[in-house]
Design a protein around this motif. Structure first.
Motif, mmCIF file in Angstrom:
data_model
loop_
_atom_site.group_PDB
_atom_site.id
_atom_site.type_symbol
_atom_site.label_atom_id
_atom_site.label_comp_id
_atom_site.label_asym_id
_atom_site.label_seq_id
_atom_site.Cartn_x
_atom_site.Cartn_y
_atom_site.Cartn_z
ATOM 1 N N GLY A 39 -2.675 8.195 9.516
ATOM 2 C CA GLY A 39 -1.586 7.650 8.711
ATOM 3 C C GLY A 39 -1.075 6.321 9.227
ATOM 4 O O GLY A 39 -0.884 5.364 8.456
ATOM 5 N N TYR A 40 -0.864 6.222 10.524
ATOM 6 C CA TYR A 40 -0.340 4.970 11.060
ATOM 7 C C TYR A 40 -1.403 3.878 11.089
ATOM 8 O O TYR A 40 -1.083 2.694 10.998
ATOM 9 C CB TYR A 40 0.302 5.212 12.422
ATOM 10 C CG TYR A 40 1.507 6.112 12.300
ATOM 11 C CD1 TYR A 40 2.473 5.887 11.330
ATOM 12 C CD2 TYR A 40 1.666 7.215 13.124
ATOM 13 C CE1 TYR A 40 3.567 6.715 11.186
ATOM 14 C CE2 TYR A 40 2.759 8.048 12.994
ATOM 15 C CZ TYR A 40 3.704 7.791 12.023
ATOM 16 O OH TYR A 40 4.792 8.618 11.889
ATOM 17 N N THR A 41 -2.671 4.256 11.152
ATOM 18 C CA THR A 41 -3.744 3.266 11.036
ATOM 19 C C THR A 41 -3.778 2.691 9.626
ATOM 20 O O THR A 41 -3.932 1.466 9.437
ATOM 21 C CB THR A 41 -5.103 3.910 11.385
ATOM 22 O OG1 THR A 41 -5.035 4.449 12.705
ATOM 23 C CG2 THR A 41 -6.229 2.903 11.300
ATOM 24 N N VAL A 42 -3.627 3.550 8.627
ATOM 25 C CA VAL A 42 -3.576 3.078 7.236
ATOM 26 C C VAL A 42 -2.368 2.160 7.036
ATOM 27 O O VAL A 42 -2.442 1.147 6.344
ATOM 28 C CB VAL A 42 -3.548 4.283 6.256
ATOM 29 C CG1 VAL A 42 -3.259 3.832 4.837
ATOM 30 C CG2 VAL A 42 -4.867 5.041 6.314
ATOM 31 N N THR A 43 -1.262 2.482 7.674
ATOM 32 C CA THR A 43 -0.073 1.630 7.582
ATOM 33 C C THR A 43 -0.337 0.248 8.169
ATOM 34 O O THR A 43 0.052 -0.779 7.591
ATOM 35 C CB THR A 43 1.111 2.296 8.320
ATOM 36 O OG1 THR A 43 1.335 3.574 7.762
ATOM 37 C CG2 THR A 43 2.372 1.469 8.200
ATOM 38 N N ARG A 97 -3.779 -9.418 -0.290
ATOM 39 C CA ARG A 97 -3.749 -8.541 -1.470
ATOM 40 C C ARG A 97 -2.457 -7.719 -1.423
ATOM 41 O O ARG A 97 -2.456 -6.586 -0.965
ATOM 42 C CB ARG A 97 -4.968 -7.643 -1.475
ATOM 43 C CG ARG A 97 -6.279 -8.459 -1.523
ATOM 44 C CD ARG A 97 -7.489 -7.610 -1.345
ATOM 45 N NE ARG A 97 -7.813 -6.920 -2.588
ATOM 46 C CZ ARG A 97 -8.793 -6.040 -2.683
ATOM 47 N NH1 ARG A 97 -9.503 -5.727 -1.632
ATOM 48 N NH2 ARG A 97 -9.049 -5.457 -3.823
ATOM 49 N N PRO A 98 -1.367 -8.275 -1.901
ATOM 50 C CA PRO A 98 -0.056 -7.644 -1.731
ATOM 51 C C PRO A 98 0.084 -6.275 -2.385
ATOM 52 O O PRO A 98 0.733 -5.390 -1.813
ATOM 53 C CB PRO A 98 0.921 -8.628 -2.362
ATOM 54 C CG PRO A 98 0.176 -9.860 -2.662
ATOM 55 C CD PRO A 98 -1.273 -9.581 -2.538
ATOM 56 N N GLU A 99 -0.506 -6.060 -3.568
ATOM 57 C CA GLU A 99 -0.348 -4.757 -4.214
ATOM 58 C C GLU A 99 -1.039 -3.652 -3.420
ATOM 59 O O GLU A 99 -0.477 -2.569 -3.212
ATOM 60 C CB GLU A 99 -0.907 -4.775 -5.641
ATOM 61 C CG GLU A 99 -0.100 -5.605 -6.613
ATOM 62 C CD GLU A 99 -0.858 -6.864 -7.013
ATOM 63 O OE1 GLU A 99 -2.079 -6.910 -6.836
ATOM 64 O OE2 GLU A 99 -0.208 -7.786 -7.518
ATOM 65 N N LEU A 100 -2.270 -3.920 -2.973
ATOM 66 C CA LEU A 100 -3.004 -2.934 -2.182
ATOM 67 C C LEU A 100 -2.316 -2.714 -0.836
ATOM 68 O O LEU A 100 -2.187 -1.577 -0.361
ATOM 69 C CB LEU A 100 -4.452 -3.385 -1.975
ATOM 70 C CG LEU A 100 -5.336 -2.454 -1.149
ATOM 71 C CD1 LEU A 100 -5.441 -1.089 -1.813
ATOM 72 C CD2 LEU A 100 -6.701 -3.076 -0.918
ATOM 73 N N LEU A 149 0.785 0.690 2.771
ATOM 74 C CA LEU A 149 1.949 0.859 3.649
ATOM 75 C C LEU A 149 2.672 2.163 3.355
ATOM 76 O O LEU A 149 2.977 2.946 4.264
ATOM 77 C CB LEU A 149 2.918 -0.313 3.495
ATOM 78 C CG LEU A 149 2.629 -1.567 4.299
ATOM 79 C CD1 LEU A 149 3.591 -2.682 3.902
ATOM 80 C CD2 LEU A 149 2.758 -1.287 5.774
ATOM 81 N N TYR A 150 2.968 2.396 2.081
ATOM 82 C CA TYR A 150 3.692 3.616 1.718
ATOM 83 C C TYR A 150 2.847 4.871 1.950
ATOM 84 O O TYR A 150 3.334 5.879 2.466
ATOM 85 C CB TYR A 150 4.154 3.549 0.260
ATOM 86 C CG TYR A 150 5.244 2.533 0.041
ATOM 87 C CD1 TYR A 150 6.404 2.560 0.792
ATOM 88 C CD2 TYR A 150 5.108 1.547 -0.927
ATOM 89 C CE1 TYR A 150 7.411 1.628 0.592
ATOM 90 C CE2 TYR A 150 6.112 0.622 -1.136
ATOM 91 C CZ TYR A 150 7.263 0.658 -0.375
ATOM 92 O OH TYR A 150 8.252 -0.257 -0.573
ATOM 93 N N THR A 151 1.572 4.783 1.579
ATOM 94 C CA THR A 151 0.690 5.940 1.746
ATOM 95 C C THR A 151 0.494 6.265 3.224
ATOM 96 O O THR A 151 0.586 7.425 3.640
ATOM 97 C CB THR A 151 -0.675 5.677 1.079
ATOM 98 O OG1 THR A 151 -0.461 5.332 -0.289
ATOM 99 C CG2 THR A 151 -1.576 6.895 1.176
ATOM 100 N N ALA A 177 3.803 13.032 7.821
ATOM 101 C CA ALA A 177 3.285 14.399 7.692
ATOM 102 C C ALA A 177 2.613 14.848 8.988
ATOM 103 O O ALA A 177 2.786 15.994 9.433
ATOM 104 C CB ALA A 177 2.312 14.484 6.522
ATOM 105 N N GLY A 178 1.854 13.956 9.622
ATOM 106 C CA GLY A 178 1.216 14.289 10.901
ATOM 107 C C GLY A 178 2.242 14.551 11.997
ATOM 108 O O GLY A 178 2.072 15.440 12.829
#
Length: 120
Positions: free
Chosen positions: A66-70, A80-83, A88-90, A97-98
């Motif tokens: 999760g923090y890597t995805v962040t 790519r601001p939208e992605l 960031l949120y995901t 959750a982890g």
């Protein structure tokens, strides 16, 4: 006469001394019960540690992903601001959750405050 008094005194002293020592020593049954209780407590501690080990590893893995995805989402904000914002949120949600899974794993390990030992 003095010998009789001295002999009587030592006889009573030895008799009371032997009785006093025998009353203080624990019986074999109480020692066996104490060992059995200790073995049960050790088994419970080992079982809690074993059960929480998998949950702790899962929590670490999920939080790390999760923090890597962040972090990746933060890097993509410039190009790519939208992605980047979605990542960031995901990633933050996955990381939280982890962390929740980790906290639950640590709560399994916690047995509460120790109990006072019983006097046998």
């Amino acid at each position: 006469m003095l010998k009789i008094y001295i002999t009587t005194f030592f006889a009573f002293w030895i008799f009371f001394n032997v009785n006093a020592q025998s009353k203080e020593s624990p019986t074999l049954d109480s020692l066996v019960n104490a060992v059995v209780n200790l073995e049960k407590e050790i088994y419970e501690v080992k079982l809690n540690l074993h059960q929480s080990q998998k949950q702790l590893k899962t929590g670490i893995l999920v939080a790390t992903i999760g923090y890597t995805v962040t972090i990746i989402g933060g890097q993509l904000l410039g190009t790519r601001p939208e992605l980047g914002e979605a990542l960031l949120y995901t990633g933050g949600a996955i990381g939280i959750a982890g962390t929740v899974v980790l906290v639950k794993g640590f709560n399994k390990i916690s047995l509460g405050p120790p109990r006072k030992p019983r006097n046998y």
